[in-house]
Design a protein around this motif. Structure first.
Motif, PDB file in Angstrom:
ATOM      1  N   GLU A 129       0.773  -1.286  -0.156  1.00 51.08           N
ATOM      2  CA  GLU A 129      -0.076  -0.030  -0.075  1.00 51.08           C
ATOM      3  C   GLU A 129       0.762   1.207  -0.037  1.00 51.08           C
ATOM      4  OE1 GLU A 129      -2.782   1.134  -0.701  1.00 51.08           O
ATOM      5  OE2 GLU A 129      -4.209   1.277   0.959  1.00 51.08           O
ATOM      6  N   GLU A 130       0.602   1.993  -0.822  1.00 47.02           N
ATOM      7  CA  GLU A 130       1.472   3.406  -1.041  1.00 47.02           C
ATOM      8  C   GLU A 130       0.353   4.508  -1.217  1.00 47.02           C
ATOM      9  OE1 GLU A 130       5.420   1.825  -3.331  1.00 47.02           O
ATOM     10  OE2 GLU A 130       4.261   3.321  -4.155  1.00 47.02           O
ATOM     11  N   ILE A 131       0.617   5.696  -0.314  1.00 44.33           N
ATOM     12  CA  ILE A 131      -0.531   6.617  -0.446  1.00 44.33           C
ATOM     13  C   ILE A 131       0.003   7.861  -0.904  1.00 44.33           C
ATOM     14  CG2 ILE A 131      -2.059   8.135   1.039  1.00 44.33           C
ATOM     15  CD1 ILE A 131      -2.668   4.705   1.149  1.00 44.33           C
ATOM     16  N   VAL A 132      -0.782   8.577  -1.880  1.00 51.21           N
ATOM     17  CA  VAL A 132      -0.177   9.667  -2.602  1.00 51.21           C
ATOM     18  C   VAL A 132      -1.278  10.789  -2.696  1.00 51.21           C
ATOM     19  CG1 VAL A 132      -0.532   8.651  -4.818  1.00 51.21           C
ATOM     20  CG2 VAL A 132       0.873  10.639  -4.660  1.00 51.21           C
ATOM     21  N   PRO A 133      -1.355  11.973  -2.449  1.00 52.22           N
ATOM     22  CA  PRO A 133      -2.430  13.091  -2.660  1.00 52.22           C
ATOM     23  C   PRO A 133      -2.587  12.940  -4.089  1.00 52.22           C
ATOM     24  CG  PRO A 133      -0.599  13.834  -1.199  1.00 52.22           C
ATOM     25  CD  PRO A 133      -0.232  12.613  -1.729  1.00 52.22           C
ATOM     26  N   VAL A 134      -3.757  13.178  -4.623  1.00 54.16           N
ATOM     27  CA  VAL A 134      -4.278  13.250  -5.903  1.00 54.16           C
ATOM     28  C   VAL A 134      -5.516  14.130  -6.021  1.00 54.16           C
ATOM     29  CG1 VAL A 134      -3.625  10.925  -6.459  1.00 54.16           C
ATOM     30  CG2 VAL A 134      -6.016  11.113  -5.585  1.00 54.16           C
ATOM     31  N   ALA A 135      -5.404  14.651  -7.448  1.00 51.81           N
ATOM     32  CA  ALA A 135      -6.616  15.535  -7.699  1.00 51.81           C
ATOM     33  C   ALA A 135      -6.888  15.315  -9.191  1.00 51.81           C
ATOM     34  CB  ALA A 135      -6.186  17.111  -7.328  1.00 51.81           C
ATOM     35  N   HIS A 136      -8.044  15.855  -9.661  1.00 48.09           N
ATOM     36  CA  HIS A 136      -8.412  16.108 -11.049  1.00 48.09           C
ATOM     37  C   HIS A 136      -7.624  17.198 -11.849  1.00 48.09           C
ATOM     38  CE1 HIS A 136     -10.526  16.869 -14.807  1.00 48.09           C
ATOM     39  NE2 HIS A 136     -11.042  15.614 -14.801  1.00 48.09           N
ATOM     40  N   PRO A 137      -7.144  17.117 -12.954  1.00 48.75           N
ATOM     41  CA  PRO A 137      -6.385  18.039 -13.569  1.00 48.75           C
ATOM     42  C   PRO A 137      -6.910  19.460 -13.516  1.00 48.75           C
ATOM     43  CG  PRO A 137      -6.278  16.221 -14.983  1.00 48.75           C
ATOM     44  CD  PRO A 137      -7.293  15.815 -13.818  1.00 48.75           C
ATOM     45  N   SER A 138      -8.402  19.569 -13.687  1.00 51.38           N
ATOM     46  CA  SER A 138      -8.990  20.709 -13.541  1.00 51.38           C
ATOM     47  C   SER A 138      -9.050  21.354 -12.351  1.00 51.38           C
ATOM     48  CB  SER A 138     -10.717  20.534 -13.837  1.00 51.38           C
ATOM     49  OG  SER A 138     -10.983  19.667 -12.672  1.00 51.38           O
ATOM     50  N   LEU A 139      -8.462  21.064 -11.263  1.00 51.41           N
ATOM     51  CA  LEU A 139      -7.947  21.879 -10.002  1.00 51.41           C
ATOM     52  C   LEU A 139      -6.708  22.759 -10.512  1.00 51.41           C
ATOM     53  CD1 LEU A 139      -9.009  19.712  -7.230  1.00 51.41           C
ATOM     54  CD2 LEU A 139     -10.523  21.329  -8.672  1.00 51.41           C
ATOM     55  N   GLY A 140      -5.898  22.281 -11.331  1.00 48.83           N
ATOM     56  CA  GLY A 140      -4.933  23.215 -11.651  1.00 48.83           C
ATOM     57  C   GLY A 140      -3.554  22.700 -10.635  1.00 48.83           C
ATOM     58  N   LEU A 141      -3.429  21.844 -10.108  1.00 52.80           N
ATOM     59  CA  LEU A 141      -2.626  21.505  -9.002  1.00 52.80           C
ATOM     60  C   LEU A 141      -1.534  20.440  -9.362  1.00 52.80           C
ATOM     61  CD1 LEU A 141      -4.772  20.857  -5.699  1.00 52.80           C
ATOM     62  CD2 LEU A 141      -3.428  23.142  -6.271  1.00 52.80           C
ATOM     63  N   ALA A 142      -0.122  21.135  -9.261  1.00 49.26           N
ATOM     64  CA  ALA A 142       0.903  20.019  -9.669  1.00 49.26           C
ATOM     65  C   ALA A 142       1.732  19.526  -8.506  1.00 49.26           C
ATOM     66  CB  ALA A 142       1.873  20.902 -10.365  1.00 49.26           C
ATOM     67  N   ALA A 143       1.598  20.134  -7.259  1.00 47.52           N
ATOM     68  CA  ALA A 143       1.912  19.746  -6.045  1.00 47.52           C
ATOM     69  C   ALA A 143       1.476  20.296  -4.979  1.00 47.52           C
ATOM     70  CB  ALA A 143       3.627  19.770  -5.945  1.00 47.52           C
ATOM     71  N   LEU A 144       1.614  19.795  -3.533  1.00 47.48           N
ATOM     72  CA  LEU A 144       0.901  20.214  -2.333  1.00 47.48           C
ATOM     73  C   LEU A 144       2.360  20.883  -1.561  1.00 47.48           C
ATOM     74  CD1 LEU A 144      -1.904  17.866  -1.272  1.00 47.48           C
ATOM     75  CD2 LEU A 144      -2.061  20.253  -2.681  1.00 47.48           C
TER      76      LEU A 144
ATOM     77  N   LEU B  92      -6.542  11.436 -12.971  1.00 44.86           N
ATOM     78  CA  LEU B  92      -6.126  11.940 -11.852  1.00 44.86           C
ATOM     79  C   LEU B  92      -4.640  12.159 -12.015  1.00 44.86           C
ATOM     80  CD1 LEU B  92      -7.723   9.788  -8.967  1.00 44.86           C
ATOM     81  CD2 LEU B  92      -8.193  11.918  -9.387  1.00 44.86           C
ATOM     82  N   VAL B  93      -4.150  13.274 -10.938  1.00 49.18           N
ATOM     83  CA  VAL B  93      -2.658  13.548 -11.147  1.00 49.18           C
ATOM     84  C   VAL B  93      -2.280  13.442  -9.696  1.00 49.18           C
ATOM     85  CG1 VAL B  93      -2.625  14.932 -13.272  1.00 49.18           C
ATOM     86  CG2 VAL B  93      -3.301  16.110 -11.089  1.00 49.18           C
ATOM     87  N   ALA B  94      -1.117  12.867  -9.398  1.00 51.25           N
ATOM     88  CA  ALA B  94      -0.259  12.879  -8.362  1.00 51.25           C
ATOM     89  C   ALA B  94       0.331  14.009  -7.858  1.00 51.25           C
ATOM     90  CB  ALA B  94       0.807  11.790  -8.320  1.00 51.25           C
ATOM     91  N   LEU B  95       0.070  14.603  -6.642  1.00 48.39           N
ATOM     92  CA  LEU B  95       0.587  15.846  -6.141  1.00 48.39           C
ATOM     93  C   LEU B  95       1.543  15.711  -5.214  1.00 48.39           C
ATOM     94  CD1 LEU B  95      -3.102  17.408  -5.443  1.00 48.39           C
ATOM     95  CD2 LEU B  95      -1.769  17.381  -7.462  1.00 48.39           C
ATOM     96  N   GLY B  96       2.553  14.436  -5.167  1.00 48.97           N
ATOM     97  CA  GLY B  96       3.593  14.456  -4.171  1.00 48.97           C
ATOM     98  C   GLY B  96       4.322  13.142  -4.405  1.00 48.97           C
ATOM     99  N   ALA B  97       5.112  12.783  -3.574  1.00 45.98           N
ATOM    100  CA  ALA B  97       5.739  11.285  -3.625  1.00 45.98           C
ATOM    101  C   ALA B  97       4.969  10.279  -2.837  1.00 45.98           C
ATOM    102  CB  ALA B  97       7.044  11.507  -3.091  1.00 45.98           C
TER     103      ALA B  97
END
Length: 300
Positions: free
Chosen positions: A166-181, A258-263
């Motif tokens: 199990e690996e956990i990563v923050p994610v969001a839809h590309p429409s939110l315009g986020l690349a990383a937290l 979805l896009v990953a927002l971190g490691a």
């Protein structure tokens, strides 16, 4: 003391209840039984009236068992399945082999179902029955061949086979315009999609934020879900940012939903395959080989 046969509910009512319990959906149960939704709903109400018990809790687009309903379903599902098997044998309908598997709703909806079509295409003579729930089950007693379970190694029974981690990563839809937290402000301006199921710190935003040094941060809003697949569907719909379980959302990351927002961060749990029998039937062994190959491709 068992009641006399005359006092048992009609088999039609029990069959309708089992169909709903297997699908946890009146709509899908109605399709299985070739009935209307209202007819199935009336069957459930008639069974509840006959027993003098509430069996299902109806929510907005969801249903759940009451404790009495779950107890009845466990027994009725097993009995109906045995009846199905016997009727099939007596009428000669034995051309299709069956594999029965249980897993959590999240694993079933996000990991198993998107892949299952490929197995069925390669094995058209094998029928797969899936029971999506998280309750503890005696596999052999309930006529289930396999289970996929989620937890620490020490919580698994003897013979459990590790599928992937199990690996956990923050994610969001590309429409939110986020690349990383990368900064507290990037979280504070967002709606957090929170898993409100059994307490698992690695799936809670408070745990993740504390590890990032943002313990006192207040997001723009929080949406809570008691089913993990619903949370991910909300993330795909652009309703907020989620803590993604990488093994379950890999296809969504790959195709850009979805896009990953971190490691990713490793969680102290893994996914396990449990067999009811040490020497299963040929069709079950074929299904196990397929699951192993799919699990290996996860890469966790």
């Amino acid at each position: 003391m068992s009641p006399p046969l005359i006092r048992l509910p009609s088999l039609d009512l029990v069959r309708g209840f089992v169909a709903v319990g297997r699908r946890m959906s009146i709509t899908l149960a109605a399709q299985d039984l070739c009935l209307t939704q209202s007819a199935v709903s009336r069957q459930i109400l008639a069974l509840e009236e006959a027993l003098g018990l509430k069996l299902l809790v109806r929510g907005h687009r969801s249903i759940a068992f009451t404790p009495e309903g779950e107890r009845l379903f466990r027994s009725a599902d097993s009995a109906v399945q045995q009846l199905q098997d016997v009727v099939g044998a007596l009428t000669g309908r034995t051309g299709r082999r069956m594999v029965t598997l249980t897993s959590t709703i999240g694993v079933t909806g996000l990991w198993l179902m998107p892949r299952l079509g490929a197995f069925l295409q390669r094995h058209p003579d094998i029928e797969v029955r899936v029971s999506a729930n998280s309750r503890s089950m005696e596999l052999q007693a309930e006529g289930i061949d396999l289970a996929i379970r989620y937890g620490a190694r020490e919580a698994m029974p003897a013979g459990a086979e590790r599928l992937f981690g199990e690996e956990i990563v923050p994610v969001a839809h590309p429409s939110l315009g986020l690349a990383a937290l990368s900064a507290p402000q990037s979280v504070q301006a967002q709606v957090l999609l929170e898993f409100d199921g059994p307490y698992r710190p690695w799936l809670q935003w408070s745990h993740w934020l504390e590890r990032q040094g943002c313990k006192a941060l207040h997001p723009r809003g929080v949406l809570r879900f008691n089913q993990y697949d619903q949370l991910i569907h909300a993330a795909v719909a652009g309703q907020g940012i989620a803590l993604g379980r990488r093994a379950l959302i890999a296809p969504m990351l790959a195709d850009g939903r979805l896009v990953a927002l971190g490691a990713p961060q490793t969680a102290p749990v893994e996914y396990w395959l449990i067999q009811a029998e040490a020497n299963p039937a040929t069709e079950v062994r074929e299904f196990i080989d397929w699951i192993r190959a799919e699990a290996q491709a996860v890469g966790c």
